[in-house]
Design a protein around this motif. Sequence first.
Motif, short mmCIF file in Angstrom:
data_model
loop_
_atom_site.label_atom_id
_atom_site.label_comp_id
_atom_site.label_asym_id
_atom_site.label_seq_id
_atom_site.Cartn_x
_atom_site.Cartn_y
_atom_site.Cartn_z
N ASN A 162 0.75 -1.27 0.06
CA ASN A 162 0.04 -0.20 -0.10
C ASN A 162 0.91 1.29 0.08
OD1 ASN A 162 -2.74 -1.68 0.16
ND2 ASN A 162 -1.87 -1.97 2.49
N LYS A 163 2.04 1.24 -0.45
CA LYS A 163 2.94 2.45 -0.63
C LYS A 163 3.16 2.90 -1.96
CE LYS A 163 5.59 1.84 3.76
NZ LYS A 163 6.61 1.31 4.34
N THR A 164 3.11 4.13 -2.28
CA THR A 164 3.38 4.61 -3.59
C THR A 164 4.87 4.86 -3.68
OG1 THR A 164 1.34 5.69 -3.80
CG2 THR A 164 3.03 6.53 -5.12
N ILE A 165 5.73 4.07 -4.63
CA ILE A 165 7.03 4.13 -4.51
C ILE A 165 7.45 4.43 -5.94
CG2 ILE A 165 8.96 2.18 -4.68
CD1 ILE A 165 7.19 0.62 -2.77
N VAL A 166 8.61 5.07 -6.06
CA VAL A 166 9.33 5.45 -7.12
C VAL A 166 10.70 5.12 -7.35
CG1 VAL A 166 10.29 7.63 -8.48
CG2 VAL A 166 8.10 7.81 -7.41
N LEU A 167 11.06 4.31 -8.33
CA LEU A 167 12.40 3.79 -8.58
C LEU A 167 13.28 4.95 -9.33
CD1 LEU A 167 11.71 0.25 -9.75
CD2 LEU A 167 12.79 0.89 -7.63
N THR A 168 14.66 5.20 -8.83
CA THR A 168 15.24 5.90 -9.72
C THR A 168 16.75 5.39 -9.80
OG1 THR A 168 15.91 8.41 -10.00
CG2 THR A 168 15.78 7.57 -7.98
N GLY A 169 17.43 5.84 -10.77
CA GLY A 169 18.85 5.26 -11.02
C GLY A 169 18.83 3.89 -11.73
N MET B 292 18.93 -6.34 -10.62
CA MET B 292 17.86 -6.44 -11.35
C MET B 292 17.45 -5.20 -12.19
SD MET B 292 14.32 -6.61 -8.95
CE MET B 292 14.79 -8.06 -8.00
N GLY B 293 16.66 -5.39 -13.08
CA GLY B 293 16.38 -4.21 -14.11
C GLY B 293 14.92 -3.49 -13.23
N ARG B 294 14.85 -2.07 -13.58
CA ARG B 294 13.80 -1.66 -12.93
C ARG B 294 12.54 -2.10 -13.34
NH1 ARG B 294 15.60 4.65 -13.64
NH2 ARG B 294 13.20 4.88 -13.92
N THR B 295 12.22 -2.59 -14.64
CA THR B 295 10.84 -3.19 -14.91
C THR B 295 10.77 -4.52 -13.98
OG1 THR B 295 11.18 -2.55 -17.19
CG2 THR B 295 9.59 -4.37 -16.88
N GLU B 296 11.72 -5.35 -13.54
CA GLU B 296 11.57 -6.45 -12.78
C GLU B 296 11.32 -6.02 -11.32
OE1 GLU B 296 14.02 -10.53 -11.53
OE2 GLU B 296 15.08 -9.08 -12.63
N ALA B 297 12.03 -5.20 -10.92
CA ALA B 297 11.83 -4.59 -9.68
C ALA B 297 10.25 -4.25 -9.42
CB ALA B 297 12.76 -3.53 -9.29
N SER B 298 9.77 -3.16 -10.40
CA SER B 298 8.53 -2.76 -10.29
C SER B 298 7.54 -3.98 -10.32
CB SER B 298 8.36 -1.85 -11.66
OG SER B 298 8.91 -0.64 -11.69
N LYS B 299 7.83 -4.98 -11.06
CA LYS B 299 6.71 -5.95 -11.19
C LYS B 299 6.76 -6.94 -9.78
CE LYS B 299 5.73 -10.06 -13.92
NZ LYS B 299 4.32 -9.93 -13.75
N ILE B 300 7.95 -6.88 -9.10
CA ILE B 300 7.73 -7.52 -7.98
C ILE B 300 7.22 -6.78 -6.94
CG2 ILE B 300 9.31 -8.47 -6.00
CD1 ILE B 300 11.45 -9.22 -8.25
N LEU B 301 7.58 -5.29 -7.07
CA LEU B 301 7.00 -4.58 -5.94
C LEU B 301 5.27 -4.56 -5.95
CD1 LEU B 301 9.61 -1.51 -5.93
CD2 LEU B 301 8.92 -2.90 -3.99
N GLU B 302 4.74 -4.56 -7.01
CA GLU B 302 3.47 -4.42 -7.49
C GLU B 302 2.75 -5.73 -7.32
OE1 GLU B 302 3.10 -2.77 -11.47
OE2 GLU B 302 2.53 -0.83 -10.57
N ASP B 303 3.18 -6.75 -7.84
CA ASP B 303 2.54 -8.14 -7.90
C ASP B 303 2.78 -8.77 -6.60
OD1 ASP B 303 2.02 -7.34 -10.40
OD2 ASP B 303 3.15 -8.76 -11.49
N GLU B 304 3.81 -8.83 -6.13
CA GLU B 304 4.26 -9.44 -4.95
C GLU B 304 4.22 -8.94 -3.58
OE1 GLU B 304 7.63 -12.10 -5.42
OE2 GLU B 304 7.24 -12.35 -7.72
N CYS B 305 4.50 -7.51 -3.60
CA CYS B 305 4.48 -6.77 -2.48
C CYS B 305 3.57 -6.04 -2.14
CB CYS B 305 5.75 -5.86 -2.37
SG CYS B 305 7.16 -6.87 -2.45
#
Length: 83
Positions: free
Chosen positions: A5-12, A17-30
């Motif tokens: 339930n947190k709004t997260i921004v990735l930068t750098g 892992m790639g940012r796309t993969e990190a985003s997917k894990i954060l959304e789908d699994e976390c």
Amino acid sequence: SFFANKTIVLTGTLSFMGRTEASKILEDECGAKMSGSVSKKTDLVIVGDNAGSKYDKAMALHIPIMDEEQFHQLLIDEGKILF
């Protein structure tokens, strides 16, 4: 999950892992909500190497910042990744 339930921004650039993969894990699994830009509604900014204006804006808005090592360790601790 810490990220639920947190709004997260990735930068750098993330080295493990790639940012796309990190985003997917954060959304789908976390259960996080990903955003492409930093605003007052952002709960957390995760920074990798060569973070730029998003990092600067997060600092100016006093938004919590997590570095890549902390992010990686939390994913391991939560069982989201195995390495």
